[in-house]
Design an enzyme around this catalytic site. Structure first.
Site, mmCIF file in Angstrom:
data_model
loop_
_atom_site.group_PDB
_atom_site.id
_atom_site.type_symbol
_atom_site.label_atom_id
_atom_site.label_comp_id
_atom_site.label_asym_id
_atom_site.label_seq_id
_atom_site.Cartn_x
_atom_site.Cartn_y
_atom_site.Cartn_z
ATOM 1 N N LYS A 186 1.660 -3.167 -0.454
ATOM 2 C CA LYS A 186 2.715 -3.274 0.535
ATOM 3 C C LYS A 186 3.337 -4.668 0.464
ATOM 4 O O LYS A 186 2.674 -5.675 0.730
ATOM 5 C CB LYS A 186 2.159 -3.001 1.935
ATOM 6 C CG LYS A 186 1.680 -1.573 2.131
ATOM 7 C CD LYS A 186 2.772 -0.565 1.836
ATOM 8 C CE LYS A 186 2.318 0.856 2.031
ATOM 9 N NZ LYS A 186 3.362 1.833 1.692
ATOM 10 N N ASP A 214 5.321 -1.680 -3.585
ATOM 11 C CA ASP A 214 6.119 -0.858 -2.674
ATOM 12 C C ASP A 214 6.657 -1.694 -1.521
ATOM 13 O O ASP A 214 5.905 -2.133 -0.654
ATOM 14 C CB ASP A 214 5.255 0.286 -2.145
ATOM 15 C CG ASP A 214 6.014 1.206 -1.206
ATOM 16 O OD1 ASP A 214 7.259 1.149 -1.174
ATOM 17 O OD2 ASP A 214 5.352 2.003 -0.510
ATOM 18 N N GLU A 240 8.598 0.323 -6.253
ATOM 19 C CA GLU A 240 8.904 1.430 -5.338
ATOM 20 C C GLU A 240 9.755 0.981 -4.162
ATOM 21 O O GLU A 240 9.458 -0.015 -3.506
ATOM 22 C CB GLU A 240 7.613 2.081 -4.815
ATOM 23 C CG GLU A 240 7.876 3.249 -3.890
ATOM 24 C CD GLU A 240 6.632 4.045 -3.553
ATOM 25 O OE1 GLU A 240 6.644 4.749 -2.527
ATOM 26 O OE2 GLU A 240 5.639 3.964 -4.315
ATOM 27 N N ASP A 263 11.187 6.859 -2.590
ATOM 28 C CA ASP A 263 10.412 7.554 -1.565
ATOM 29 C C ASP A 263 11.277 7.880 -0.358
ATOM 30 O O ASP A 263 11.876 8.947 -0.267
ATOM 31 C CB ASP A 263 9.218 6.671 -1.175
ATOM 32 C CG ASP A 263 8.311 7.315 -0.142
ATOM 33 O OD1 ASP A 263 8.634 8.410 0.347
ATOM 34 O OD2 ASP A 263 7.263 6.722 0.194
ATOM 35 N N LYS A 287 6.177 13.394 -0.073
ATOM 36 C CA LYS A 287 5.449 13.509 1.188
ATOM 37 C C LYS A 287 5.733 14.893 1.775
ATOM 38 O O LYS A 287 6.884 15.256 2.025
ATOM 39 C CB LYS A 287 5.865 12.413 2.156
ATOM 40 C CG LYS A 287 5.395 11.018 1.738
ATOM 41 C CD LYS A 287 5.820 9.985 2.763
ATOM 42 C CE LYS A 287 5.104 8.651 2.533
ATOM 43 N NZ LYS A 287 5.513 7.994 1.274
#
Length: 389
Positions: A186, A214, A240, A263, A287
């Site tokens: 993250k 990400d 990402e 995403d 997801k």
């Protein structure tokens, strides 16, 4: 051509078919909280998660078969969704599902869409429960119904919460000791500090590890460009979701050779195809709740495979039920297409289905029993928040 002496479908056969139609008798909606087992889950934009509400759906039928589903949005800021919103949306949709056949997924989705526009994440819990019923009714596991079991096990990843670079490095070292070799870092804060975070993690990993940097859309365009140039020399890193909009992400992709995963900006099939045609990505983070459940996720998965895109299979968050659904989608996906998978029940302290499916040494596997293949402890959920009737 001589006239047909008997109709294609006899009345007797029609009567048998009618008797076999299952109907939804009642839907119960439960709520419980999931707490992060590693303390604080931190993402870009000052998003901090300690505990979040998860919503569980139980569909009971006139045949005695029941199905379970779950949805757990990752707080109110991650996507256009939130925990209490899922419950309000379900309350709006439940009357439209009364006495429908849960095995008729097309009719179920048509009824949900006719009663509420959007809110795919809430519809995901209903869809998941219907797949569970379809599997139990047919005697097949959901992975088989999703196209067939192509792999029995698959590598899992753990997210590395945003924090000081040394803490993130130590977290990776500890998870590698547990058997994890795929990490989603993250980032999305100061680009120079983010590059140092990634570098620290690269130092303690090898070629057997997959590292995804990400940002969760946390950078402004200029910061994303700086971060991309600083991270690009580091070996084996995937990039990402650098920015909040698809346009910004496409701009960054045009200026870096880092393999790109998108995403949050991939909200439906149309945005996925658009991003692909713009040469904006090599993979997507799939997801389940973003695509109204396993039904929409199968479509996205199969289209991605046709386009040559790899996928990470997971959900925004969730417990044992979400993890079971993820495992079946992963098991029915070609191994070569899978980047990684997340078992969210490994990330939480609470379990409502005996902590099943259970990972082992960084590897997830799929249940073999019909439906989702897990048994929910109804008593652990307490009293329903509301019921359909």
């Amino acid at each position: 051509r001589p006239p047909r002496s008997t109709p294609l479908y006899s009345s007797a056969a029609s009567d048998v078919y009618k008797r076999q139609i299952m109907k939804i008798d009642r839907i119960e909606v439960y709520g419980y909280d999931l707490s992060y087992r590693y303390g604080k889950y931190v993402m870009s934009g000052n998003q901090v998660i300690n505990s979040i509400p998860s919503t569980v759906v139980r569909i009971l039928t006139d045949s005695g078969i029941e199905g379970w589903g779950e949805v757990c949005p990752l707080g109110p800021l991650y996507l256009a969704s939130h925990g209490l919103g899922a419950r309000a949306a379900l309350q709006q949709m439940l009357p439209a599902l009364d006495e429908l056949d849960p095995n008729n997924l097309s009719a179920i989705h048509a009824a949900m869409n006719a009663s509420l526009r959007g809110h795919s994440y809430a519809k995901s819990a209903i869809d998941m429960a219907c797949w569970d019923i379809l599997g139990k009714d047919s005697g097949k596991d959901v992975a088989t119904l999703l196209g067939g079991r192509l792999q029995e096990s698959f590598p899992l990843y753990k997210a590395v919460p945003l924090g000081p670079s040394e803490e993130m490095q130590q977290y990776v070292v500890e998870r590698r000791f547990e058997g994890i070799h795929r990490f989603q870092l993250k980032i999305g804060a100061n680009p120079y500090e983010d590059a140092e975070r990634v570098r620290k993690v690269v130092e303690v990993t090898t070629n057997e590890d997959v590292i995804v940097a990400d940002a969760n859309g946390g950078w402004l365009l200029q910061d994303a460009m700086i971060a991309a140039r600083l991270i690009e020399p580091l070996h084996g890193v995937l990039f990402e979701e650098p920015c909040k909009t698809l346009e910004e992400c496409l701009y960054v992709r045009q200026h870096t050779t880092l393999p790109m995963i998108l995403d949050e900006v991939i909200t439906d099939v149309n945005t996925m195809v658009r991003a692909f045609n713009a040469q904006g990505m090599e993979g997507i983070n799939l997801k389940i709740s973003k695509f109204a459940g396993l039904t929409g996720s199968k479509l996205v998965r199969d289209l991605a495979d046709t386009l040559g895109l790899r996928v990470t299979i997971e959900d925004t968050w969730g417990g044992d039920l979400v993890t079971a659904a993820v495992s079946h989608l992963a098991a029915s996906t070609r191994p070569e297409q899978v980047i990684t998978v997340s078992f969210m029940n490994d990330w939480n302290n609470e379990h409502i289905a005996g902590y099943q499916p259970r990972s082992k040494n960084g590897i997830g596997s799929v249940p073999a029993e019909p439906g989702l293949g897990v048994d929910v402890d109804v008593k652990s959920l307490g009293t329903p928040l509301f019921v359909s009737k």
